[in-house]
Write a protein that holds these residues in place. Structure first.
Motif, PDB file in Angstrom:
ATOM      1  N   ARG A 259       0.824  -1.201   0.000  1.00 17.41           N
ATOM      2  CA  ARG A 259       0.000   0.000   0.000  1.00 17.41           C
ATOM      3  C   ARG A 259       0.861   1.254   0.000  1.00 17.41           C
ATOM      4  NH1 ARG A 259      -3.636  -1.096   4.799  1.00 17.41           N
ATOM      5  NH2 ARG A 259      -3.044  -3.289   4.507  1.00 17.41           N
TER       6      ARG A 259
ATOM      7  N   HIS B 184      -0.951   5.616   2.972  1.00 17.92           N
ATOM      8  CA  HIS B 184      -1.654   5.023   4.100  1.00 17.92           C
ATOM      9  C   HIS B 184      -1.313   5.767   5.391  1.00 17.92           C
ATOM     10  CE1 HIS B 184       2.244   3.108   3.462  1.00 17.92           C
ATOM     11  NE2 HIS B 184       2.292   2.833   4.751  1.00 17.92           N
TER      12      HIS B 184
ATOM     13  N   TRP C  84      -3.840   2.974  -0.585  1.00 15.12           N
ATOM     14  CA  TRP C  84      -4.300   2.383  -1.833  1.00 15.12           C
ATOM     15  C   TRP C  84      -3.155   1.792  -2.626  1.00 15.12           C
ATOM     16  CZ3 TRP C  84      -6.529   6.667  -5.647  1.00 15.12           C
ATOM     17  CH2 TRP C  84      -5.539   7.566  -5.966  1.00 15.12           C
ATOM     18  N   ARG C  85      -3.494   1.052  -3.652  1.00 14.55           N
ATOM     19  CA  ARG C  85      -2.529   0.475  -4.586  1.00 14.55           C
ATOM     20  C   ARG C  85      -3.220   0.352  -5.932  1.00 14.55           C
ATOM     21  NH1 ARG C  85      -1.869  -4.286  -2.557  1.00 14.55           N
ATOM     22  NH2 ARG C  85      -3.029  -5.470  -4.123  1.00 14.55           N
TER      23      ARG C  85
ATOM     24  N   THR D 102      -5.796   0.812  -8.475  1.00 16.76           N
ATOM     25  CA  THR D 102      -7.213   1.193  -8.371  1.00 16.76           C
ATOM     26  C   THR D 102      -7.854   0.698  -7.079  1.00 16.76           C
ATOM     27  OG1 THR D 102      -7.885  -0.812  -9.564  1.00 16.76           O
ATOM     28  CG2 THR D 102      -7.452   1.159 -10.886  1.00 16.76           C
ATOM     29  N   ILE D 103      -7.082   0.010  -6.230  1.00 15.14           N
ATOM     30  CA  ILE D 103      -7.622  -0.572  -5.004  1.00 15.14           C
ATOM     31  C   ILE D 103      -7.414   0.385  -3.840  1.00 15.14           C
ATOM     32  CG2 ILE D 103      -7.527  -2.509  -3.394  1.00 15.14           C
ATOM     33  CD1 ILE D 103      -6.255  -4.151  -5.669  1.00 15.14           C
ATOM     34  N   LYS D 104      -8.499   0.737  -3.160  1.00 15.50           N
ATOM     35  CA  LYS D 104      -8.425   1.540  -1.950  1.00 15.50           C
ATOM     36  C   LYS D 104      -8.708   0.623  -0.764  1.00 15.50           C
ATOM     37  CE  LYS D 104      -9.725   5.752  -4.353  1.00 15.50           C
ATOM     38  NZ  LYS D 104      -9.720   5.112  -5.690  1.00 15.50           N
TER      39      LYS D 104
ATOM     40  N   PRO E 273     -13.009   2.106   3.036  1.00 12.44           N
ATOM     41  CA  PRO E 273     -11.722   2.318   2.382  1.00 12.44           C
ATOM     42  C   PRO E 273     -11.342   3.801   2.418  1.00 12.44           C
ATOM     43  CG  PRO E 273     -13.181   0.974   1.028  1.00 12.44           C
ATOM     44  CD  PRO E 273     -14.018   1.547   2.123  1.00 12.44           C
TER      45      PRO E 273
ATOM     46  N   TYR F 214      -7.743   6.663   1.969  1.00 17.41           N
ATOM     47  CA  TYR F 214      -6.319   6.919   1.760  1.00 17.41           C
ATOM     48  C   TYR F 214      -6.024   8.367   2.139  1.00 17.41           C
ATOM     49  CZ  TYR F 214      -7.731   9.240  -2.599  1.00 17.41           C
ATOM     50  OH  TYR F 214      -8.318  10.073  -3.514  1.00 17.41           O
TER      51      TYR F 214
ATOM     52  N   ASP G 179     -12.125   9.047   0.870  1.00 13.78           N
ATOM     53  CA  ASP G 179     -12.658   7.835   0.238  1.00 13.78           C
ATOM     54  C   ASP G 179     -12.791   8.084  -1.263  1.00 13.78           C
ATOM     55  OD1 ASP G 179     -14.933   9.382  -0.092  1.00 13.78           O
ATOM     56  OD2 ASP G 179     -16.177   8.225   1.295  1.00 13.78           O
ATOM     57  N   GLU G 180     -13.674   7.404  -1.912  1.00 13.35           N
ATOM     58  CA  GLU G 180     -13.822   7.531  -3.361  1.00 13.35           C
ATOM     59  C   GLU G 180     -14.167   8.965  -3.781  1.00 13.35           C
ATOM     60  OE1 GLU G 180     -13.601   6.011  -7.184  1.00 13.35           O
ATOM     61  OE2 GLU G 180     -13.237   4.914  -5.327  1.00 13.35           O
TER      62      GLU G 180
END
Length: 215
Positions: free
Chosen positions: A97, A100, A120-121, A123-125, A148, A150, A168-169
């Motif tokens: 990650r 973080h 995140w990494r 597209t993954i949060k 989720p 970041y 978040d998103e």
């Protein structure tokens, strides 16, 4: 004031008894420099083993060293540095990650617990968190954060680890979460006055002239 030797962003820092060490970051990914506590002009210190940015630094309370966790393109890497430079590799994160939150605390038996959360990494949060105890050979997955996130920041106050803010998103967050070692869970512990992510956080003594700037 202090003028850094190199332009930096997404860097990390480490407070030592000799001064503030500023580490890596975009535009200077493998360099470090120190701002002396004496107020003098600082300068370059040691070189990083890896090109590093969007990492999270955990000062080791049991030694004069710092543990760097994750980072863009080195998502699982965990490395120890002291004021002379690279010391050793530590066990890799289970979930690589960057961007973080991280921090540490001590258990009553003297065991130090280092923890990372969110990030995140690609597209993954992440909402996951994991910890490494003194002498352990692997990180242990812990309870997830509620969502989720970041760009959050960790801070330890009164030997309790908190995670603050993040994004978040869609939106920046104002939540403060407290980790309970006894219950092995996160709990909400108030809110920030302002939604924040990619912020800085520290602890200070609330006395004297400092109080004039607090509301």
């Amino acid at each position: 004031s202090y003028t850094m030797v190199h332009d930096r962003r997404l860097h990390t820092s480490w407070v030592t008894d000799q001064g503030l060490v500023i580490m890596a970051g975009i535009s200077s990914t493998d360099t470090t420099e120190i701002v002396p506590t004496t107020g003098e002009q600082g300068g370059p210190t040691f070189a990083m083993k890896y090109d590093t940015w969007s990492s999270c630094a955990i000062p080791d309370a049991t030694s004069g060293s710092v543990v760097m966790t994750g980072g863009l393109r080195i998502e699982k890497v965990v490395s120890r540095y002291d004021l002379e430079g690279f010391v050793e590799e530590l066990p890799e994160l289970n979930e690589g990650r960057y961007q973080h939150g991280c921090g540490s605390y001590m258990r009553p038996d003297g065991t130090q617990v280092m923890m990372v959360a969110g990030g995140w990494r690609g597209t993954i949060k992440f909402k996951s968190s994991e910890f490494l105890t003194s002498g352990s050979t692997a990180w242990t997955m812990a309870e997830h954060l509620p969502y989720p996130v970041y760009g959050l920041r960790g801070v330890t106050l009164g030997n309790t680890l908190y995670m603050t803010g993040g994004k978040d998103e869609y939106d920046s967050k104002d939540y403060v979460f407290e980790w309970s070692d006894e219950k092995q869970e996160w709990g909400q512990q108030g809110k920030l006055q302002t939604h924040r992510h990619f912020h800085a956080v520290s602890t200070i003594e609330l006395e004297g002239e400092v109080m004039d700037y607090c509301t």
